[in-house]
Design an enzyme around this catalytic site. Structure first.
Site, PDB file in Angstrom:
ATOM      1  N   SER A  90       0.837  -1.210   0.000  1.00 63.12           N
ATOM      2  CA  SER A  90       0.000   0.000   0.000  1.00 63.12           C
ATOM      3  C   SER A  90       0.870   1.257   0.000  1.00 63.12           C
ATOM      4  O   SER A  90       0.553   2.240  -0.672  1.00 63.12           O
ATOM      5  CB  SER A  90      -0.920   0.030   1.220  1.00 63.12           C
ATOM      6  OG  SER A  90      -1.839  -1.034   1.163  1.00 63.12           O
ATOM      7  N   GLY A 129      -6.248  11.926  -1.308  1.00 57.62           N
ATOM      8  CA  GLY A 129      -7.484  12.179  -0.570  1.00 57.62           C
ATOM      9  C   GLY A 129      -8.700  12.221  -1.472  1.00 57.62           C
ATOM     10  O   GLY A 129      -8.980  13.254  -2.101  1.00 57.62           O
ATOM     11  N   LEU A 242      -6.937   5.521  -9.795  1.00 56.89           N
ATOM     12  CA  LEU A 242      -7.369   4.263  -9.173  1.00 56.89           C
ATOM     13  C   LEU A 242      -7.113   3.083 -10.104  1.00 56.89           C
ATOM     14  O   LEU A 242      -6.743   1.994  -9.649  1.00 56.89           O
ATOM     15  CB  LEU A 242      -8.851   4.345  -8.789  1.00 56.89           C
ATOM     16  CG  LEU A 242      -9.185   5.351  -7.677  1.00 56.89           C
ATOM     17  CD1 LEU A 242     -10.689   5.415  -7.445  1.00 56.89           C
ATOM     18  CD2 LEU A 242      -8.480   4.995  -6.367  1.00 56.89           C
ATOM     19  N   GLN A 282      -5.064 -36.727   2.380  1.00 54.10           N
ATOM     20  CA  GLN A 282      -5.692 -36.226   1.156  1.00 54.10           C
ATOM     21  C   GLN A 282      -6.418 -34.899   1.397  1.00 54.10           C
ATOM     22  O   GLN A 282      -6.454 -34.033   0.520  1.00 54.10           O
ATOM     23  CB  GLN A 282      -6.657 -37.266   0.594  1.00 54.10           C
ATOM     24  CG  GLN A 282      -5.929 -38.470   0.018  1.00 54.10           C
ATOM     25  CD  GLN A 282      -6.877 -39.519  -0.524  1.00 54.10           C
ATOM     26  OE1 GLN A 282      -8.087 -39.329  -0.541  1.00 54.10           O
ATOM     27  NE2 GLN A 282      -6.327 -40.633  -0.949  1.00 54.10           N
ATOM     28  N   LEU A 341      -2.814 -24.451   9.434  1.00 51.57           N
ATOM     29  CA  LEU A 341      -1.819 -24.250  10.497  1.00 51.57           C
ATOM     30  C   LEU A 341      -2.395 -24.530  11.890  1.00 51.57           C
ATOM     31  O   LEU A 341      -1.689 -24.339  12.905  1.00 51.57           O
ATOM     32  CB  LEU A 341      -1.265 -22.822  10.433  1.00 51.57           C
ATOM     33  CG  LEU A 341      -0.014 -22.612   9.573  1.00 51.57           C
ATOM     34  CD1 LEU A 341      -0.249 -22.992   8.114  1.00 51.57           C
ATOM     35  CD2 LEU A 341       0.458 -21.177   9.645  1.00 51.57           C
ATOM     36  N   GLU A 366     -10.033   0.865  -2.830  1.00 48.50           N
ATOM     37  CA  GLU A 366      -9.841   0.930  -4.292  1.00 48.50           C
ATOM     38  C   GLU A 366     -11.032   0.326  -5.032  1.00 48.50           C
ATOM     39  O   GLU A 366     -10.869  -0.395  -6.014  1.00 48.50           O
ATOM     40  CB  GLU A 366      -8.562   0.179  -4.686  1.00 48.50           C
ATOM     41  CG  GLU A 366      -7.327   0.710  -4.030  1.00 48.50           C
ATOM     42  CD  GLU A 366      -6.728   1.856  -4.822  1.00 48.50           C
ATOM     43  OE1 GLU A 366      -7.174   2.124  -5.936  1.00 48.50           O
ATOM     44  OE2 GLU A 366      -5.802   2.489  -4.275  1.00 48.50           O
TER      45      GLU A 366
HETATM   46  C1  LIG Z   1      -7.164   0.894   5.517  1.00 53.16           C
HETATM   47  C2  LIG Z   1      -7.808   1.702   4.441  1.00 53.16           C
HETATM   48  C3  LIG Z   1      -7.028   2.550   3.655  1.00 53.16           C
HETATM   49  C4  LIG Z   1      -7.635   3.368   2.692  1.00 53.16           C
HETATM   50  N1  LIG Z   1      -6.863   4.257   1.960  1.00 53.16           N
HETATM   51  C5  LIG Z   1      -7.478   5.193   1.180  1.00 53.16           C
HETATM   52  C6  LIG Z   1      -6.722   6.257   0.575  1.00 53.16           C
HETATM   53  O1  LIG Z   1      -5.490   6.299   0.661  1.00 53.16           O
HETATM   54  N2  LIG Z   1      -7.384   7.230  -0.118  1.00 53.16           N
HETATM   55  C7  LIG Z   1      -8.754   7.222  -0.242  1.00 53.16           C
HETATM   56  O2  LIG Z   1      -9.289   8.136  -0.871  1.00 53.16           O
HETATM   57  N3  LIG Z   1      -9.502   6.223   0.312  1.00 53.16           N
HETATM   58  C8  LIG Z   1      -8.899   5.215   1.020  1.00 53.16           C
HETATM   59  N4  LIG Z   1      -9.654   4.214   1.613  1.00 53.16           N
HETATM   60  C9  LIG Z   1     -11.119   4.284   1.521  1.00 53.16           C
HETATM   61  C10 LIG Z   1     -11.739   3.179   0.689  1.00 53.16           C
HETATM   62  O3  LIG Z   1     -11.463   3.384  -0.669  1.00 53.16           O
HETATM   63  C11 LIG Z   1     -13.250   3.149   1.012  1.00 53.16           C
HETATM   64  O4  LIG Z   1     -13.369   2.591   2.312  1.00 53.16           O
HETATM   65  C12 LIG Z   1     -14.039   2.355   0.005  1.00 53.16           C
HETATM   66  O5  LIG Z   1     -14.118   3.028  -1.231  1.00 53.16           O
HETATM   67  C13 LIG Z   1     -15.470   2.054   0.486  1.00 53.16           C
HETATM   68  O6  LIG Z   1     -16.091   3.200   0.938  1.00 53.16           O
HETATM   69  P1  LIG Z   1     -16.842   3.166   2.363  1.00 53.16           P
HETATM   70  O7  LIG Z   1     -15.893   2.617   3.371  1.00 53.16           O
HETATM   71  O8  LIG Z   1     -17.389   4.518   2.592  1.00 53.16           O
HETATM   72  O9  LIG Z   1     -18.008   2.120   2.201  1.00 53.16           O
HETATM   73  P2  LIG Z   1     -19.460   2.381   1.582  1.00 53.16           P
HETATM   74  O10 LIG Z   1     -19.341   3.029   0.232  1.00 53.16           O
HETATM   75  O11 LIG Z   1     -20.314   3.035   2.590  1.00 53.16           O
HETATM   76  O12 LIG Z   1     -19.959   0.884   1.372  1.00 53.16           O
HETATM   77  C14 LIG Z   1     -20.491   0.068   2.412  1.00 53.16           C
HETATM   78  C15 LIG Z   1     -20.973  -1.242   1.780  1.00 53.16           C
HETATM   79  O13 LIG Z   1     -22.022  -0.950   0.823  1.00 53.16           O
HETATM   80  C16 LIG Z   1     -21.693  -1.506  -0.429  1.00 53.16           C
HETATM   81  N5  LIG Z   1     -22.221  -0.645  -1.490  1.00 53.16           N
HETATM   82  C17 LIG Z   1     -21.993   0.689  -1.678  1.00 53.16           C
HETATM   83  N6  LIG Z   1     -22.625   1.114  -2.779  1.00 53.16           N
HETATM   84  C18 LIG Z   1     -23.273   0.042  -3.306  1.00 53.16           C
HETATM   85  C19 LIG Z   1     -24.104  -0.171  -4.455  1.00 53.16           C
HETATM   86  N7  LIG Z   1     -24.363   0.815  -5.322  1.00 53.16           N
HETATM   87  N8  LIG Z   1     -24.611  -1.409  -4.674  1.00 53.16           N
HETATM   88  C20 LIG Z   1     -24.317  -2.432  -3.837  1.00 53.16           C
HETATM   89  N9  LIG Z   1     -23.564  -2.301  -2.724  1.00 53.16           N
HETATM   90  C21 LIG Z   1     -23.035  -1.083  -2.474  1.00 53.16           C
HETATM   91  C22 LIG Z   1     -20.179  -1.593  -0.462  1.00 53.16           C
HETATM   92  O14 LIG Z   1     -19.734  -2.579  -1.383  1.00 53.16           O
HETATM   93  C23 LIG Z   1     -19.868  -1.957   0.999  1.00 53.16           C
HETATM   94  O15 LIG Z   1     -19.989  -3.344   1.178  1.00 53.16           O
HETATM   95  C24 LIG Z   1      -9.036   3.309   2.507  1.00 53.16           C
HETATM   96  C25 LIG Z   1      -9.806   2.421   3.276  1.00 53.16           C
HETATM   97  C26 LIG Z   1      -9.209   1.629   4.223  1.00 53.16           C
HETATM   98  C27 LIG Z   1     -10.080   0.703   5.036  1.00 53.16           C
END
Ligand SMILES: Cc1cc2nc3c(=O)[nH]c(=O)nc-3n(C[C@H](O)[C@H](O)[C@H](O)COP(=O)(O)OP(=O)(O)OC[C@H]3O[C@@H](n4cnc5c(N)ncnc54)[C@H](O)[C@@H]3O)c2cc1C
Length: 387
Positions: A90, A129, A242, A282, A341, A366
């Site tokens: 990352s 961001g 992305l 197996q 394990l 992503e």
């Molecule tokens: C450790 C970590 C590092 C990260 N680093 C970065 C970074 O450097 N820069 C950055 O900008 N972001 C970063 N992110 C953010 C990451 O890209 C977002 O968490 C991700 O895009 C999902 O957004 P959310 O968490 O708001 O989830 P949400 O969008 O709220 O989604 C919640 C759930 O709903 C589902 N969902 C949403 N929309 C739909 C739809 N239309 N149909 C069906 N299901 C749906 C999703 O699949 C998910 O299961 C990071 C996240 C983490 C956890």
């Protein structure tokens, strides 16, 4: 090391060199302490310039001291880094694909001169961001605003889940330029020591613990007009970054799965139960056979992606398919390895459970697995099912 259908036999000397350099670096410099970092929730920041010296940040770009290696070489690098830990990959993904790439692709000559060599050497750290507290999967609904005021922009908003933000020198911030017609999304290079910028660390993570994650709060932050990325307008700016990073993830996930496989195979050969190694059962061989098959087919997809990217035929949807498939594969296989394990598998002494926890993040960031399903669904039917 698992390479079941001999893909590595076709690598050229530069690709071999990069693979071997990354493998050696990981084994000597990172692997010995990675479990401790994971448990402590820290990243070994002292390796950031070392990774720069070794050319691990955006080596597939050229100019500004960057070597312009093949997409296969870049993929192999991501694979080797993630075989150690998804947090390590990352770091390189964000610095290279999410910070250096947009500057390289959309930046002014001055922005490139100022940032690319320093980021490439790891003297400066960048972050990306895009995600906001209320807008993750749908970043186009972002609320962060950039308002033109004379020859400056004033930025307001907040970003969250930002890898490296607490240690970053510069943030690529995506914001709506409200003073322009249709309020397009634009990219801004925001130095993190500017007045009004705060980058709190997020501490509660149970996944990707060996990676620093934080917020970016922007309150009345003034940046000169020269800090805006001039070459792109609209969501294609962040989305094209992305695509670059997801390409690396498709390769990296294979590395995490391979490491789980190697750990499970070694353990099965050494662990005796009922008077001999468990590898003779197996049930255990079935698990190893399935893991090796899944890893190999994912590896083939990654290699094909590299060919398409090299000749300019790679579409974002191809990358969605590979990110979706390979990360799910790694997530599933890490659980099987952990299972093999036994009780030892739940400790930090072995890698599978750490990979398994990390891959929850990789599955989500992503573009979540669901979102990549929808991207493919739209590509295959012509109907968007997002709303
Ligand atoms: C450790 C970590 C590092 C990260 N680093 C970065 C970074 O450097 N820069 C950055 O900008 N972001 C970063 N992110 C953010 C990451 O890209 C977002 O968490 C991700 O895009 C999902 O957004 P959310 O968490 O708001 O989830 P949400 O969008 O709220 O989604 C919640 C759930 O709903 C589902 N969902 C949403 N929309 C739909 C739809 N239309 N149909 C069906 N299901 C749906 C999703 O699949 C998910 O299961 C990071 C996240 C983490 C956890």
């Amino acid at each position: 090391m698992l390479d079941y259908v001999g893909l590595e036999a076709d690598l050229d000397s530069e690709e071999r060199l990069i693979r071997d350099t990354a493998r050696r670096f990981v084994d000597e410099q990172v692997r010995p302490d990675i479990a401790e970092h994971f448990e402590a929730g820290t990243f070994p920041t002292e390796i950031i310039p070392e990774m720069g010296e070794l050319g691990f940040y955006a080596p597939n770009l050229d100019g500004y001291g960057l070597p312009g290696v093949s997409e296969t070489a870049y993929g192999l690098l991501m694979q080797e880094l993630e075989a150690c830990d998804s947090g390590l990959r990352s770091m390189a993904s964000v610095q290279g694909a999410l910070v250096m790439y947009p500057i390289h692709a959309f930046g002014s000559d001055e922005q490139k001169e100022r940032w690319l060599p320093a980021l490439g050497r790891g003297e400066k750290v960048g972050c990306f961001g895009l995600t906001e507290p209320e807008h993750g999967s749908n970043p186009s609904a972002m609320e962060t605003r950039a308002e033109k005021d004379g020859d400056e922009y004033v930025l307001d908003g907040s970003k969250t889940w930002i890898t490296n933000s607490p240690i970053a020198d510069v943030a690529v911030v995506w914001a709506r330029e409200t003073s322009a017609e249709d309020s397009p999304v634009r990219g801004f290079l925001v130095e993190t020591d500017r007045d009004g910028v705060t980058t709190n660390k997020i501490d509660e993570k149970l996944s990707l613990r060996a990676s620093i994650t934080g917020e970016i709060s922007l309150q009345n932050v003034r940046v000169p007009e020269e800090n805006r990325l001039p070459g792109v307008s609209g969501m294609k700016g962040p989305l094209s970054c992305l695509t670059q990073a997801r390409y690396g993830i498709a390769w990296g996930a294979v590395g995490a799965a391979r490491d789980c496989f190697e750990e499970a195979r070694e353990y099965a050969l050494e662990r005796d139960q009922f008077g001999g190694p468990i590898a003779r059962f197996q049930l255990q061989q079935d698990k190893l056979a399935e893991m090796a098959t899944q890893i190999t087919t994912s590896q083939l997809l990654a290699y094909r992606l590299a060919e398409l990217k090299e000749r300019g035929d790679l579409r974002p949807q191809h990358v969605s398919m590979a990110k979706r498939n390979n990360v799910r594969m790694a997530r599933d296989q890490s659980r099987i390895a952990r299972e093999m394990l036994g009780g030892n598998g739940i400790t930090a002494d072995y890698s599978p459970m750490r990979h398994m926890a990390n891959l929850e993040t990789v599955y989500t960031y992503e573009g979540t697995h669901d979102i990549h399903t929808l991207i493919l669904g739209q590509d295959l039917t012509g109907i968007a099912a997002y709303e």
